[in-house]
Scaffold this motif. Structure first.
Motif, PDB file in Angstrom:
ATOM      1  N   ALA A 133      17.834-132.128 -42.006  1.00  0.00           N
ATOM      2  CA  ALA A 133      18.085-131.474 -40.636  1.00  0.00           C
ATOM      3  C   ALA A 133      18.754-130.273 -40.431  1.00  0.00           C
ATOM      4  O   ALA A 133      18.799-129.754 -39.208  1.00  0.00           O
ATOM      5  N   LEU A 134      19.967-130.353 -41.752  1.00  0.00           N
ATOM      6  CA  LEU A 134      20.510-129.653 -41.325  1.00  0.00           C
ATOM      7  C   LEU A 134      20.034-127.828 -41.823  1.00  0.00           C
ATOM      8  O   LEU A 134      20.317-126.949 -41.385  1.00  0.00           O
ATOM      9  N   ILE A 135      19.322-128.080 -42.772  1.00  0.00           N
ATOM     10  CA  ILE A 135      17.880-127.097 -42.841  1.00  0.00           C
ATOM     11  C   ILE A 135      17.434-126.306 -41.319  1.00  0.00           C
ATOM     12  O   ILE A 135      17.097-124.892 -41.555  1.00  0.00           O
ATOM     13  N   VAL A 136      16.735-127.135 -41.414  1.00  0.00           N
ATOM     14  CA  VAL A 136      16.171-126.627 -39.776  1.00  0.00           C
ATOM     15  C   VAL A 136      16.856-126.293 -38.920  1.00  0.00           C
ATOM     16  O   VAL A 136      17.406-125.353 -38.127  1.00  0.00           O
ATOM     17  N   ALA A 137      18.024-126.878 -38.736  1.00  0.00           N
ATOM     18  CA  ALA A 137      19.188-126.293 -37.563  1.00  0.00           C
ATOM     19  C   ALA A 137      19.471-125.063 -38.392  1.00  0.00           C
ATOM     20  O   ALA A 137      20.189-123.705 -37.024  1.00  0.00           O
ATOM     21  N   GLY A 138      20.243-124.954 -39.565  1.00  0.00           N
ATOM     22  CA  GLY A 138      20.788-123.425 -40.001  1.00  0.00           C
ATOM     23  C   GLY A 138      19.573-121.992 -39.390  1.00  0.00           C
ATOM     24  O   GLY A 138      19.563-120.763 -38.961  1.00  0.00           O
ATOM     25  N   VAL A 139      18.074-122.584 -39.890  1.00  0.00           N
ATOM     26  CA  VAL A 139      16.723-122.012 -39.620  1.00  0.00           C
ATOM     27  C   VAL A 139      16.446-121.669 -38.518  1.00  0.00           C
ATOM     28  O   VAL A 139      16.420-120.668 -38.114  1.00  0.00           O
ATOM     29  N   THR A 140      16.344-122.131 -37.386  1.00  0.00           N
ATOM     30  CA  THR A 140      16.101-122.506 -35.955  1.00  0.00           C
ATOM     31  C   THR A 140      17.650-121.256 -35.085  1.00  0.00           C
ATOM     32  O   THR A 140      17.218-121.167 -34.085  1.00  0.00           O
ATOM     33  N   LEU A 141      19.233-122.145 -35.494  1.00  0.00           N
ATOM     34  CA  LEU A 141      20.155-121.389 -34.823  1.00  0.00           C
ATOM     35  C   LEU A 141      19.937-119.874 -35.316  1.00  0.00           C
ATOM     36  O   LEU A 141      20.635-118.547 -35.132  1.00  0.00           O
ATOM     37  N   LEU A 142      19.396-119.108 -37.048  1.00  0.00           N
ATOM     38  CA  LEU A 142      19.161-118.259 -37.332  1.00  0.00           C
ATOM     39  C   LEU A 142      17.845-117.404 -36.057  1.00  0.00           C
ATOM     40  O   LEU A 142      17.529-116.019 -36.450  1.00  0.00           O
ATOM     41  N   ALA A 143      16.919-117.896 -36.179  1.00  0.00           N
ATOM     42  CA  ALA A 143      16.221-117.134 -35.306  1.00  0.00           C
ATOM     43  C   ALA A 143      16.065-116.901 -34.362  1.00  0.00           C
ATOM     44  O   ALA A 143      16.854-117.069 -33.583  1.00  0.00           O
TER      45      ALA A 143
END
Length: 143
Positions: A133-143
């Protein structure tokens, strides 16, 4: 990238790094170190995880504030919500873990405390959901 999203990205990746370093590296390895008994390892673990969970709660609060100030995409909000719910679940499990470690710490050294408790497996399961969940949150925040 404005301030709130930049803070959100930093918080997510710091949180992720702390969880990976402590839960998946430090915790299992400490029991393999020479001279670290089960009791010593549990004592250290209680302190470390209390501190980790406290820092996680602060990071979660900062993350929520950053998201409220500049809302990201829905997928990011869902991922952050999942991570926070997993943390809340872990905080709810901590008293059972503390009772179990109290029992082990109070037992004579010769007494076998048995295997890991169900609470421990539950805590780990929540961690295994929180990390992606944290990985998805971080990646989508950067996208």
């Amino acid at each position: 990238m404005s301030t709130a999203p930049a803070i959100a990205v930093a918080v997510v990746f710091v949180w992720l790094g702390m969880v990976l370093a402590i839960s998946f590296i430090e915790a299992p390895l400490k029991f393999r170190a020479p001279g670290v008994t089960l009791k010593v390892g549990l004592g250290i673990g209680r302190l470390v995880f209390r501190a980790l969970n406290t820092v996680e709660a602060v990071l979660a609060a900062v993350l929520v504030i950053a998201i409220v100030l500049d809302p990201p995409r829905v997928v990011t909000i869902v991922a952050v919500a999942v991570a926070i719910v997993m943390l809340v679940g872990q905080l709810a499990i901590r008293p059972a873990l503390n009772r179990r470690s109290d029992t082990v710490l109070a037992a004579p050294d010769s007494q076998d405390p048995g295997g890991r408790s169900r609470a421990h497996f539950g805590y780990v399961a929540l961690e295994l959901v929180k990390v992606p969940a944290l990985i998805v949150a971080g990646v989508t925040l950067l996208a």
